[in-house]
Design an enzyme around this catalytic site. Structure first.
Site, PDB file in Angstrom:
ATOM      1  N   SER A 148       9.387  -9.005   1.561  1.00 11.61           N
ATOM      2  CA  SER A 148       7.899  -8.979   1.288  1.00 11.61           C
ATOM      3  C   SER A 148       7.484 -10.356   0.336  1.00 11.61           C
ATOM      4  O   SER A 148       8.474 -10.975  -0.070  1.00 11.61           O
ATOM      5  CB  SER A 148       7.611  -7.959   0.040  1.00 11.61           C
ATOM      6  OG  SER A 148       6.477  -8.052  -0.359  1.00 11.61           O
ATOM      7  N   TYR A 161      10.089  -2.796  -7.580  1.00 12.23           N
ATOM      8  CA  TYR A 161      10.039  -3.120  -6.053  1.00 12.23           C
ATOM      9  C   TYR A 161      10.266  -4.577  -5.786  1.00 12.23           C
ATOM     10  O   TYR A 161      10.909  -4.909  -4.863  1.00 12.23           O
ATOM     11  CB  TYR A 161       8.711  -2.498  -5.520  1.00 12.23           C
ATOM     12  CG  TYR A 161       7.962  -3.093  -4.219  1.00 12.23           C
ATOM     13  CD1 TYR A 161       8.698  -2.372  -3.126  1.00 12.23           C
ATOM     14  CD2 TYR A 161       7.340  -4.200  -4.166  1.00 12.23           C
ATOM     15  CE1 TYR A 161       8.038  -2.852  -1.693  1.00 12.23           C
ATOM     16  CE2 TYR A 161       6.854  -4.405  -2.893  1.00 12.23           C
ATOM     17  CZ  TYR A 161       7.290  -3.759  -1.663  1.00 12.23           C
ATOM     18  OH  TYR A 161       6.809  -4.214  -0.452  1.00 12.23           O
ATOM     19  N   LYS A 165      12.931  -6.436  -3.384  1.00 14.83           N
ATOM     20  CA  LYS A 165      12.415  -7.155  -2.078  1.00 14.83           C
ATOM     21  C   LYS A 165      13.420  -8.757  -2.179  1.00 14.83           C
ATOM     22  O   LYS A 165      13.688  -9.357  -1.118  1.00 14.83           O
ATOM     23  CB  LYS A 165      11.164  -7.408  -2.083  1.00 14.83           C
ATOM     24  CG  LYS A 165      10.416  -6.227  -1.530  1.00 14.83           C
ATOM     25  CD  LYS A 165      10.819  -5.803  -0.066  1.00 14.83           C
ATOM     26  CE  LYS A 165      10.198  -4.545   0.246  1.00 14.83           C
ATOM     27  NZ  LYS A 165      10.658  -4.071   1.726  1.00 14.83           N
TER      28      LYS A 165
HETATM   29  N1  LIG Z   1       1.591  -3.171   3.579  1.00 13.00           N
HETATM   30  C1  LIG Z   1       1.786  -4.307   2.765  1.00 13.00           C
HETATM   31  O1  LIG Z   1       0.943  -4.996   2.276  1.00 13.00           O
HETATM   32  C2  LIG Z   1       3.487  -4.645   2.683  1.00 13.00           C
HETATM   33  C3  LIG Z   1       3.324  -6.104   2.281  1.00 13.00           C
HETATM   34  C4  LIG Z   1       4.505  -6.625   2.104  1.00 13.00           C
HETATM   35  C5  LIG Z   1       5.582  -5.957   2.703  1.00 13.00           C
HETATM   36  N2  LIG Z   1       5.529  -4.826   3.047  1.00 13.00           N
HETATM   37  C6  LIG Z   1       6.821  -3.968   3.641  1.00 13.00           C
HETATM   38  O2  LIG Z   1       6.476  -3.738   4.819  1.00 13.00           O
HETATM   39  C7  LIG Z   1       7.343  -2.499   5.246  1.00 13.00           C
HETATM   40  C8  LIG Z   1       6.335  -1.342   5.794  1.00 13.00           C
HETATM   41  O3  LIG Z   1       5.343  -0.989   4.935  1.00 13.00           O
HETATM   42  P1  LIG Z   1       4.005  -0.444   5.338  1.00 13.00           P
HETATM   43  O4  LIG Z   1       2.782  -1.130   5.084  1.00 13.00           O
HETATM   44  O5  LIG Z   1       3.741  -0.565   7.013  1.00 13.00           O
HETATM   45  O6  LIG Z   1       4.292   1.122   4.766  1.00 13.00           O
HETATM   46  P2  LIG Z   1       3.440   2.423   5.543  1.00 13.00           P
HETATM   47  O7  LIG Z   1       2.576   2.228   6.347  1.00 13.00           O
HETATM   48  O8  LIG Z   1       3.442   3.248   4.389  1.00 13.00           O
HETATM   49  O9  LIG Z   1       4.754   3.132   6.411  1.00 13.00           O
HETATM   50  C9  LIG Z   1       5.849   3.378   5.771  1.00 13.00           C
HETATM   51  C10 LIG Z   1       6.825   3.942   6.811  1.00 13.00           C
HETATM   52  O10 LIG Z   1       8.035   3.991   6.247  1.00 13.00           O
HETATM   53  C11 LIG Z   1       8.830   5.471   6.363  1.00 13.00           C
HETATM   54  N3  LIG Z   1       9.287   5.712   5.207  1.00 13.00           N
HETATM   55  C12 LIG Z   1       9.044   5.709   3.985  1.00 13.00           C
HETATM   56  N4  LIG Z   1      10.077   5.971   3.263  1.00 13.00           N
HETATM   57  C13 LIG Z   1      11.133   6.170   3.993  1.00 13.00           C
HETATM   58  C14 LIG Z   1      12.429   6.475   3.649  1.00 13.00           C
HETATM   59  N5  LIG Z   1      13.222   6.768   2.602  1.00 13.00           N
HETATM   60  N6  LIG Z   1      13.162   6.395   4.868  1.00 13.00           N
HETATM   61  C15 LIG Z   1      12.688   6.264   6.179  1.00 13.00           C
HETATM   62  N7  LIG Z   1      11.757   6.184   6.293  1.00 13.00           N
HETATM   63  C16 LIG Z   1      10.824   6.083   5.412  1.00 13.00           C
HETATM   64  C17 LIG Z   1       7.258   6.346   6.485  1.00 13.00           C
HETATM   65  O11 LIG Z   1       7.268   7.403   7.110  1.00 13.00           O
HETATM   66  P3  LIG Z   1       7.814   8.829   6.557  1.00 13.00           P
HETATM   67  O12 LIG Z   1       7.124   9.043   5.314  1.00 13.00           O
HETATM   68  O13 LIG Z   1       7.795   9.685   7.804  1.00 13.00           O
HETATM   69  O14 LIG Z   1       9.189   8.540   6.098  1.00 13.00           O
HETATM   70  C18 LIG Z   1       6.627   5.330   7.242  1.00 13.00           C
HETATM   71  O15 LIG Z   1       6.923   5.459   8.745  1.00 13.00           O
HETATM   72  C19 LIG Z   1       7.690  -2.060   3.868  1.00 13.00           C
HETATM   73  O16 LIG Z   1       9.231  -2.534   3.866  1.00 13.00           O
HETATM   74  C20 LIG Z   1       7.172  -2.710   2.764  1.00 13.00           C
HETATM   75  O17 LIG Z   1       7.949  -3.065   1.588  1.00 13.00           O
HETATM   76  C21 LIG Z   1       4.297  -4.400   3.239  1.00 13.00           C
END
Ligand SMILES: NC(=O)c1ccc[n+]([C@@H]2O[C@H](COP(=O)([O-])OP(=O)(O)OC[C@H]3O[C@@H](n4cnc5c(N)ncnc54)[C@H](OP(=O)(O)O)[C@@H]3O)[C@@H](O)[C@H]2O)c1
Length: 255
Positions: A148, A161, A165
């Site tokens: 991130s 968090y 990262k």
């Molecule tokens: N969205 C942003 O703005 C943003 C920015 C920077 C970085 N990121 C990074 O991008 C990545 C994906 O985020 P996203 O925004 O796509 O999130 P999201 O839409 O909330 O999706 C999260 C996914 O992770 C799964 N998950 C959560 N905890 C888990 C665990 N302990 N073990 C296995 N699976 C798990 C969830 O499914 P289940 O509930 O079925 O487990 C879901 O499939 C993360 O690493 C996040 O830190 C996101």
């Protein structure tokens, strides 16, 4: 003149954690579209099955497998299954992460600290170790860690968090340096604010959103699909001389 094959993933086996929605779902679809057999994983099998079915309906190859990456026994079990069913792994996308507590750093509670470390650091680390062993046995592979922008510039009220990262960015360099000899590359993706459930508290609050967007030269949040192309680059032969890097896909935030 024929089109480049550099981005083809035909015959590759790819594992994407957190692929039931958001950024992971977009990554799973694109890797499958390029020919990989994608293992769609998250804690809840239902959501993974829906994504895998959509991939298969579109003509791709996918298998849904549940795995909580914060649970060491589940990591062991999922890799035993990959070994048995596929006999190899070419691409690991460590994407699933957690951010359970938004608060001033002085108010961080121990259970939120522990959960964040267990999933975001220990989970990414041992998923990479297990994947690395399979890749080493098969002559190489590509690991992509979804970190991130917070790993470089901590987000407000996201202390632990952001720290995890930063650890993922360093972990990426560790695996890049020590596993290059086995033909394994390891790179990080640093997304900026992306419109997913994970970021909904920020994206749906106009005051927070406007203040964040002031720091984003492209002046908008990302669509999850805008993360997938960078992961395809890092997963494919197009990036064959790239390892240990952090690729910012952040609308210019860190520039
Ligand atoms: N969205 C942003 O703005 C943003 C920015 C920077 C970085 N990121 C990074 O991008 C990545 C994906 O985020 P996203 O925004 O796509 O999130 P999201 O839409 O909330 O999706 C999260 C996914 O992770 C799964 N998950 C959560 N905890 C888990 C665990 N302990 N073990 C296995 N699976 C798990 C969830 O499914 P289940 O509930 O079925 O487990 C879901 O499939 C993360 O690493 C996040 O830190 C996101």
């Amino acid at each position: 003149m024929s089109k480049t094959q550099l981005f083809d993933l035909d015959g590759k086996i790819a594992f994407v954690s957190g692929a039931s929605r958001g950024i992971g779902e977009a990554i799973a679809h694109l890797l499958a579209q390029q020919g990989a057999h994608v293992i769609v994983s998250s804690r809840k099998l239902d959501g993974c099955q829906q994504v895998a079915e959509a991939i298969v309906a579109a003509g791709g190859k996918a298998t849904a497998i549940a795995c909580h990456i914060g649970e060491m026994d589940q990591i062991g079990a999922v890799f035993a299954r990959i070994q048995e069913e596929f006999g190899r792994l070419d691409i690991l996308v460590n994407n699933a992460a957690t951010n359970p507590q938004f608060c001033n750093v002085l108010d961080t509670d121990l259970s939120a600290f522990q959960k964040t470390v267990d999933v975001n650091i220990r989970g990414y680390f041992f998923m990479s170790v297990e994947a690395g062993k399979l890749m080493r046995a098969n002559g190489g592979g590509s690991i992509i860690n979804v970190a991130s922008i917070n790993g470089v510039s901590p987000g407000a009220y996201q202390g632990i968090y952001s720290m995890t990262k930063a650890a993922v960015i360093n972990m990426t360099k560790v695996f890049a340096k020590e596993c290059a000899q086995f033909g394994i590359r390891c790179n990080a993706l640093l997304p900026g604010l992306t419109d997913t459930k994970f970021a909904s508290a920020l994206v749906k609050n106009d005051a927070i959103l406007n203040s964040v967007l002031q720091q984003v030269p492209l002046k908008r949040v990302a669509d999850p699909k805008e993360m997938a192309g960078a992961v395809l680059y890092l997963a494919s032969d197009a990036s064959s001389y790239t390892t240990g890097v952090s690729l910012n896909v952040d609308g210019g935030f860190l520039s």
